[in-house]
Design a protein around this motif. Structure first.
Motif, PDB file in Angstrom:
ATOM      1  N   GLY A 105       0.910  -1.100   0.166  1.00 55.23           N
ATOM      2  CA  GLY A 105       0.133  -0.018  -0.011  1.00 55.23           C
ATOM      3  C   GLY A 105       0.944   1.420   0.080  1.00 55.23           C
ATOM      4  O   GLY A 105       1.968   1.178   0.291  1.00 55.23           O
ATOM      5  N   ALA A 106       0.261   2.312  -0.055  1.00 51.66           N
ATOM      6  CA  ALA A 106       1.057   3.644  -0.164  1.00 51.66           C
ATOM      7  C   ALA A 106       0.548   4.492   1.150  1.00 51.66           C
ATOM      8  O   ALA A 106       1.218   5.582   1.111  1.00 51.66           O
ATOM      9  CB  ALA A 106       0.602   4.486  -1.426  1.00 51.66           C
ATOM     10  N   GLY A 107      -0.043   3.709   2.116  1.00 47.64           N
ATOM     11  CA  GLY A 107      -0.157   4.388   3.174  1.00 47.64           C
ATOM     12  C   GLY A 107      -1.723   5.107   3.457  1.00 47.64           C
ATOM     13  O   GLY A 107      -2.244   5.502   2.360  1.00 47.64           O
ATOM     14  N   PHE A 108      -2.072   5.254   4.656  1.00 48.25           N
ATOM     15  CA  PHE A 108      -3.491   6.101   4.807  1.00 48.25           C
ATOM     16  C   PHE A 108      -3.320   7.595   4.669  1.00 48.25           C
ATOM     17  O   PHE A 108      -2.119   8.113   4.502  1.00 48.25           O
ATOM     18  CB  PHE A 108      -3.783   5.851   6.194  1.00 48.25           C
ATOM     19  CG  PHE A 108      -4.195   4.434   6.670  1.00 48.25           C
ATOM     20  CD1 PHE A 108      -5.238   3.758   6.270  1.00 48.25           C
ATOM     21  CD2 PHE A 108      -3.120   3.902   7.245  1.00 48.25           C
ATOM     22  CE1 PHE A 108      -5.635   2.280   6.553  1.00 48.25           C
ATOM     23  CE2 PHE A 108      -3.336   2.436   7.468  1.00 48.25           C
ATOM     24  CZ  PHE A 108      -4.695   1.666   7.214  1.00 48.25           C
ATOM     25  N   PRO A 109      -4.387   8.255   4.364  1.00 47.41           N
ATOM     26  CA  PRO A 109      -4.626   9.674   4.360  1.00 47.41           C
ATOM     27  C   PRO A 109      -4.294  10.120   5.712  1.00 47.41           C
ATOM     28  O   PRO A 109      -4.434   9.677   6.782  1.00 47.41           O
ATOM     29  CB  PRO A 109      -5.646  10.019   3.648  1.00 47.41           C
ATOM     30  CG  PRO A 109      -6.542   8.976   3.946  1.00 47.41           C
ATOM     31  CD  PRO A 109      -5.638   7.730   3.728  1.00 47.41           C
ATOM     32  N   GLY A 110      -4.009  11.389   5.751  1.00 47.80           N
ATOM     33  CA  GLY A 110      -4.003  12.238   7.255  1.00 47.80           C
ATOM     34  C   GLY A 110      -2.804  11.546   8.173  1.00 47.80           C
ATOM     35  O   GLY A 110      -1.517  11.293   7.624  1.00 47.80           O
ATOM     36  N   ARG A 111      -3.391  11.770   9.346  1.00 45.67           N
ATOM     37  CA  ARG A 111      -2.347  11.474  10.569  1.00 45.67           C
ATOM     38  C   ARG A 111      -1.790  10.146  10.452  1.00 45.67           C
ATOM     39  O   ARG A 111      -0.762   9.591  11.350  1.00 45.67           O
ATOM     40  CB  ARG A 111      -2.840  11.805  11.718  1.00 45.67           C
ATOM     41  CG  ARG A 111      -3.867  10.923  12.180  1.00 45.67           C
ATOM     42  CD  ARG A 111      -4.541  11.526  13.623  1.00 45.67           C
ATOM     43  NE  ARG A 111      -5.671  10.590  14.020  1.00 45.67           N
ATOM     44  CZ  ARG A 111      -5.552   9.651  14.977  1.00 45.67           C
ATOM     45  NH1 ARG A 111      -4.447   9.400  15.565  1.00 45.67           N
ATOM     46  NH2 ARG A 111      -6.561   9.097  15.369  1.00 45.67           N
ATOM     47  N   PHE A 112      -2.614   9.065   9.759  1.00 48.96           N
ATOM     48  CA  PHE A 112      -2.254   7.672   9.728  1.00 48.96           C
ATOM     49  C   PHE A 112      -1.017   7.521   8.608  1.00 48.96           C
ATOM     50  O   PHE A 112      -0.740   6.330   8.534  1.00 48.96           O
ATOM     51  CB  PHE A 112      -3.217   6.773   9.771  1.00 48.96           C
ATOM     52  CG  PHE A 112      -4.071   6.768  10.948  1.00 48.96           C
ATOM     53  CD1 PHE A 112      -3.595   6.241  12.229  1.00 48.96           C
ATOM     54  CD2 PHE A 112      -5.456   7.403  11.057  1.00 48.96           C
ATOM     55  CE1 PHE A 112      -4.242   6.507  13.280  1.00 48.96           C
ATOM     56  CE2 PHE A 112      -6.157   7.352  12.288  1.00 48.96           C
ATOM     57  CZ  PHE A 112      -5.734   6.642  13.382  1.00 48.96           C
ATOM     58  N   GLY A 113      -0.816   8.322   7.795  1.00 48.61           N
ATOM     59  CA  GLY A 113      -0.045   8.276   6.665  1.00 48.61           C
ATOM     60  C   GLY A 113       0.996   9.238   6.428  1.00 48.61           C
ATOM     61  O   GLY A 113       2.083   8.943   5.845  1.00 48.61           O
TER      62      GLY A 113
END
Length: 324
Positions: A105-113
């Motif tokens: 994955g490319a990571g979550f949006p916002g503070r989780f990514g």
């Protein structure tokens, strides 16, 4: 696909350990899960929460397990230099006898990514294109390419790379359920590992993936439809929800009502959990990656045992046993 595989996510993060837990017991927990009949052992990847590093954990499991698929759910390729990562992945695949499967994955949006990218000194912009190109680079290395030229990676001279068990490399799944992610899964990836709260959204997403695969000249059946789902099973439904709420707060800093808006979560009696999981199987999921909602290793094992007891009744279809 008419087979169903049930896997489990191992608790590699310290938020899921009790104060007296020994992280070395994760290896024994993986062996226990394999003995219980789970077809796969998955681990998560992070830099913003303390945990055993994903590839290190898989390397420890490779010689200590025998049949279970070893997977990442999901690996974040931008955290690692791509050529070195290809070497590490091929090494784990070989040491496990070809049992590696990668969800990326490319990571979550916002503070989780976003903090992942800051720590990795990798630009946030064009992150999905970077992910796809990194996977293309891995596959080129595993095929024996001596050069690679892309938007983000330029290697006019590549050294001989370690080859995985399969000529095409280990299967690579994509996490994510945006329209763009669904199209990319259909065109380029070997599987799909989302976590939609509503089984109907799973069905719709899988339909779009199959359409994209067909348009790209691929066989839709070659794409493994998987599901990442957090589960808590107890004899008392309110106790199950309370335990899952504790897990959500410890893991994400979110109460359960907020987490279940964005992730597939199931809590209740054995019958209630089995019924909900069956809805996802009916929606098309064929490889369930179960994350037990428990906050110490003993409770994790107890939850694994409860879920394992449900496996025979989850689907009338033939299940995949470890190693198949």
């Amino acid at each position: 696909m008419d087979t169903l595989a049930i896997g489990v996510l191992l608790p590699t993060g310290t938020a899921q350990w009790g104060p007296t837990d020994d992280p070395r017991d994760l290896i024994a927990l993986g062996r226990t899960a394999e003995h219980l009949g789970f077809a796969s052992l998955f681990v998560n990847d992070s830099l913003i929460s303390p945990r055993i590093e994903a590839l290190t954990m898989l390397a420890a499991l490779a010689p200590t397990t025998e049949r279970a698929i070893l997977g990442t759910g999901a690996l974040l390729p931008f955290l690692r230099r791509p050529v070195q990562a290809a070497q590490s992945l091929a090494s784990i695949d070989l040491l496990s006898g070809g049992r590696l499967t990668l969800a990326v994955g490319a990571g979550f949006p916002g503070r989780f990514g976003r903090p992942f990218y800051d720590l990795s000194e990798v630009p946030w912009a064009r992150r999905f294109a970077r992910l796809d190109e990194t996977v293309d680079l891995w596959r080129a290395l595993w095929r024996g390419a001596d050069s690679f030229h892309g938007e983000f990676h330029h290697f006019p001279g590549l050294p001989p790379a370690l080859r995985p068990t399969r000529p095409t490399g280990p299967p690579i799944w994509l996490g994510g359920a945006t329209p763009a992610a669904l199209a990319r899964t259909g065109r380029h990836y070997d599987g799909w590992l989302p976590y939609p709260p509503d089984p109907a959204d799973y069905t719709a997403g899988l339909h779009d993936i199959h359409a994209a695969a067909t348009e790209a000249g691929r066989t839709p059946e070659a794409i493994t439809p998987a599901l990442f789902v957090t589960v808590r099973t107890d004899d008392d439904p309110p106790s199950a929800r309370a335990a899952l709420d504790d897990y959500a707060r410890a893991t994400y800093g979110l109460p359960l009502p907020e987490l279940e808006k964005i992730q597939a979560v199931v809590a209740g009696t054995a019958e209630q959990v089995a019924a909900r999981l069956t809805q996802y199987v009916t929606a098309g999921a064929r490889h369930l990656v179960i994350r037990p909602a428990a906050l110490n290793l003993r409770a994790q094992r107890e939850q694994m045992e409860r879920v394992a007891a449900l496996i025979p009744g989850l689907s009338p279809r033939t299940r995949v046993r470890p190693g198949q």
